[in-house]
Design an enzyme around this catalytic site. Structure first.
Site, PDB file in Angstrom:
ATOM      1  N   SER A  28       5.637   5.613  -5.242  1.00 36.38           N
ATOM      2  CA  SER A  28       5.805   4.643  -6.330  1.00 36.38           C
ATOM      3  C   SER A  28       5.524   5.347  -7.639  1.00 36.38           C
ATOM      4  CB  SER A  28       4.836   3.469  -6.166  1.00 36.38           C
ATOM      5  OG  SER A  28       4.798   2.670  -7.333  1.00 36.38           O
ATOM      6  N   TYR A  36      -3.390   0.074  -5.059  1.00 42.75           N
ATOM      7  CA  TYR A  36      -2.011   0.395  -4.690  1.00 42.75           C
ATOM      8  C   TYR A  36      -1.613   1.752  -5.279  1.00 42.75           C
ATOM      9  CZ  TYR A  36       3.024   0.075  -4.126  1.00 42.75           C
ATOM     10  OH  TYR A  36       4.329   0.345  -3.788  1.00 42.75           O
TER      11      TYR A  36
END
Length: 251
Positions: free
Chosen positions: A145, A159
């Site tokens: 990501s 995250y």
């Protein structure tokens, strides 16, 4: 359709929906036979398999929970039993627990810990199992990501941490397996139109969108195209890389 990956076998984890399903289709469009893993969405997984088979390739859906690291070897073994080999691994399966800052008294630490288990330890276990079976000259592609490198908004610390960990791990795996001409790379998308981003994708503030020189979110097709390239013969000298597909966002 192309036959550039004809004869290759790919495993896409978390392939029943979102980017995983799109990546599986993109690989099949290049001629690869494809296995996908899923946790609960059996109906969606079978629908993806039918779509893949309609493209003229072999396809298989395997139920496997990446949170259980002991499930990694049986997953790879099932791929080998059905297809006879494994050439491409796309480590896509992940979960997102976001929205609260680390000092929030209502922080959901149970699910944050599960996020680390799925996104990091589960991906590590799958990679270890696949590394022993993957063909020389094979490909391992991690879906990271943009948040693994740059964090433009709050509430995503854990995250972001899991994705940063994956980027570092992939570089080590690239070093370990390079002698077998196995390439290992990370594709880091920005926000995409997936279920995982449902809470934020349609209500990003202008301040966030203004950080993107290309002022929109990524499409699944754009990210899948990068995965297919890295999986193919023209990606054979790219390894240990981290490729951002995020509209040029720099923070």
């Amino acid at each position: 359709m192309s036959d550039i990956l004809k004869g290759k076998v790919a495993l896409v984890t978390g392939g029943s929906r979102g980017l995983g399903a799109a990546a599986a289709e993109a690989l099949a469009d290049q001629g690869a036979d494809v296995a996908i893993s899923y946790v609960n969405s059996a109906e969606k997984a079978e629908a993806v398999v039918e779509t893949l088979r309609a493209k003229g390739v072999r396809a298989l859906a395997i139920q496997s929970d990446q949170a259980d690291t002991a499930a990694a070897k049986p997953l790879v073994d099932k791929v080998l039993a059905y297809f006879g080999k494994l050439d491409i691994l796309v480590n896509n399966a992940a979960i997102a627990v976001q929205g609260r800052t680390v000092d929030d008294p209502d922080l959901d630490t149970v699910n944050l810990d599960r996020q680390w288990q799925v996104n990091v330890m589960g991906a590590v276990a799958t990679t270890r199992a696949a590394a022993q079976a993957i063909s020389d000259g094979g490909r391992i592609i991690f879906i990271g990501s943009l948040l693994g490198s740059r964090v433009p908004f709050s509430g995503v610390a854990d995250y972001a941490g899991t994705k940063a960990a994956i980027a570092g791990y992939a570089k080590g795996v690239a070093r370990d397996l390079g002698g077998r001409n196995i390439t290992v790379n990370v594709v880091q998308p920005g926000i995409m139109p997936t279920d995982m981003a449902a809470d934020v994708r349609d209500k990003l503030p202008d301040a966030i969108m203004d950080l993107h020189p290309i002022r929109r979110i990524a499409t699944l097709e754009e990210v899948s195209a990068a995965i297919s390239f890295l999986a193919g013969p023209h990606g054979g000298y790219i390894s240990g890389g981290v490729i951002d597909i995020s509209g040029g966002l720099q923070v």
